[in-house]
Motif scaffolding. Sequence first.
Motif, short mmCIF file in Angstrom:
data_model
loop_
_atom_site.label_atom_id
_atom_site.label_comp_id
_atom_site.label_asym_id
_atom_site.label_seq_id
_atom_site.Cartn_x
_atom_site.Cartn_y
_atom_site.Cartn_z
N LEU A 26 49.16 43.15 41.58
CA LEU A 26 49.89 43.04 40.30
C LEU A 26 50.46 44.51 39.85
O LEU A 26 50.77 44.59 38.90
N GLY A 27 50.16 45.32 40.77
CA GLY A 27 51.00 46.91 40.60
C GLY A 27 52.20 46.72 41.53
O GLY A 27 52.62 45.88 41.83
N GLY A 28 52.91 47.76 40.94
CA GLY A 28 54.31 48.03 41.67
C GLY A 28 55.11 46.69 41.77
O GLY A 28 55.29 46.02 40.67
N MET A 29 55.77 46.51 42.92
CA MET A 29 56.63 45.41 43.06
C MET A 29 55.98 44.00 43.14
O MET A 29 56.18 43.26 42.69
N GLU A 51 42.02 46.65 37.18
CA GLU A 51 42.12 46.03 35.61
C GLU A 51 43.29 46.60 34.97
O GLU A 51 44.01 45.87 34.15
N ALA A 52 43.53 47.87 34.96
CA ALA A 52 44.88 48.53 34.54
C ALA A 52 46.09 47.77 34.86
O ALA A 52 46.99 47.63 34.07
N ILE A 66 43.96 36.22 32.14
CA ILE A 66 43.05 36.92 32.76
C ILE A 66 41.78 36.17 32.84
O ILE A 66 41.28 35.93 31.76
N SER A 67 41.19 36.54 33.89
CA SER A 67 39.62 36.14 34.20
C SER A 67 38.94 36.87 35.29
O SER A 67 39.68 37.19 36.34
N ASN A 68 37.88 37.38 35.03
CA ASN A 68 37.06 37.84 36.20
C ASN A 68 35.96 36.83 36.76
O ASN A 68 35.08 37.34 37.41
N ASN A 69 35.84 35.64 36.36
CA ASN A 69 35.13 34.69 36.71
C ASN A 69 35.63 33.68 37.55
O ASN A 69 36.58 32.62 36.93
N LEU A 70 35.35 33.26 38.73
CA LEU A 70 35.90 32.68 39.55
C LEU A 70 35.41 31.09 39.24
O LEU A 70 36.49 30.36 39.73
N ASP A 71 34.45 30.63 38.78
CA ASP A 71 34.34 29.36 38.27
C ASP A 71 35.51 28.91 37.16
O ASP A 71 35.91 27.84 37.09
N HIS A 72 35.72 30.14 36.23
CA HIS A 72 36.48 29.78 35.22
C HIS A 72 38.06 29.83 36.04
O HIS A 72 38.84 28.91 35.58
N CYS A 73 38.40 30.40 36.86
CA CYS A 73 39.62 30.38 37.51
C CYS A 73 39.83 29.02 38.31
O CYS A 73 40.89 28.50 38.18
N ILE A 74 38.87 28.55 39.00
CA ILE A 74 38.93 27.14 39.69
C ILE A 74 38.88 26.24 38.84
O ILE A 74 39.80 25.27 38.88
N LEU A 89 47.67 33.02 36.33
CA LEU A 89 46.27 33.42 35.99
C LEU A 89 45.99 34.71 36.81
O LEU A 89 45.99 34.55 38.07
N GLY A 90 45.53 35.80 36.34
CA GLY A 90 45.25 36.91 37.10
C GLY A 90 43.54 36.83 37.27
O GLY A 90 43.10 36.80 36.17
N TYR A 91 43.23 37.04 38.44
CA TYR A 91 41.66 37.09 38.89
C TYR A 91 41.45 38.54 38.90
O TYR A 91 41.89 39.24 39.64
N HIS A 92 40.59 39.06 38.06
CA HIS A 92 40.14 40.48 38.13
C HIS A 92 39.18 40.57 39.04
O HIS A 92 37.92 40.25 38.93
N GLY A 93 39.24 40.91 40.27
CA GLY A 93 38.42 40.92 41.57
C GLY A 93 39.12 40.84 42.65
O GLY A 93 40.46 40.99 42.99
N ASN A 94 38.22 40.99 43.79
CA ASN A 94 38.86 41.02 45.14
C ASN A 94 39.54 39.75 45.59
O ASN A 94 38.81 38.57 45.70
N VAL A 95 40.61 39.94 46.10
CA VAL A 95 41.17 38.47 46.64
C VAL A 95 40.57 37.85 47.64
O VAL A 95 40.59 36.49 47.93
#
Length: 216
Positions: A26-29, A51-52, A66-74, A89-95
Amino acid sequence: LTVLNAGRRYLRAQELSGKVFVTSGLGGMSGAQAKAAVIAGCVGVIAEVDEAALLKRHKQGWLMEISNNLDHCIARLREARKNKIALSLGYHGNVVDLWERLVYELDTTGELLVDLGSDQTSCHNPFSGGYYPVQLGFEEGKQLLSSNPGKFRTLVQESLKRHVAAINKLADKGMFFWDYGNAFLLEAQRAGADVAKKGVNKTEFRYPSYVQHIMG
């Protein structure tokens, strides 16, 4: 246009409501991916370790949640998919964690929760902060990159192999993945990941490029 054309070509779908697009960056292009998903009418789940970058896109209005919780994302993915709601939905974590969780859902429920997939980590520069390995958190990764770049490189290549293994499992069940011109497949191949096209020379990949195969 890339997301819409991927849907038309690979899903034979003229509109993407109820379809799920998973990617990273979600940075740059790559920041435009969240907006693209909503314009296309699909459910976009975009992973980002910084996170920035997430907060910037959310503040711009390009990213809805935005969420950092995979349970919530699913849970949100399932809800939006079922009700055909356009969502970014942005997941704050590693893809890689996100892809592996989608594999887990497939293995435990038999449900393929993703239709389209790609990647916009900066894999043209993977060993200098363009790609962060799943084995470490973002801040840990930055510290290791500074203190021991050789070890960082090894972890990146291990992470790329896990990354591709998860994508391959989902693709084998019907997800369509493409390379976004960020050298993801090239660096994954160099790391020893299974990205070669079967039965041809090693210069061809099993997944298409957005330039030649989708936009072309």
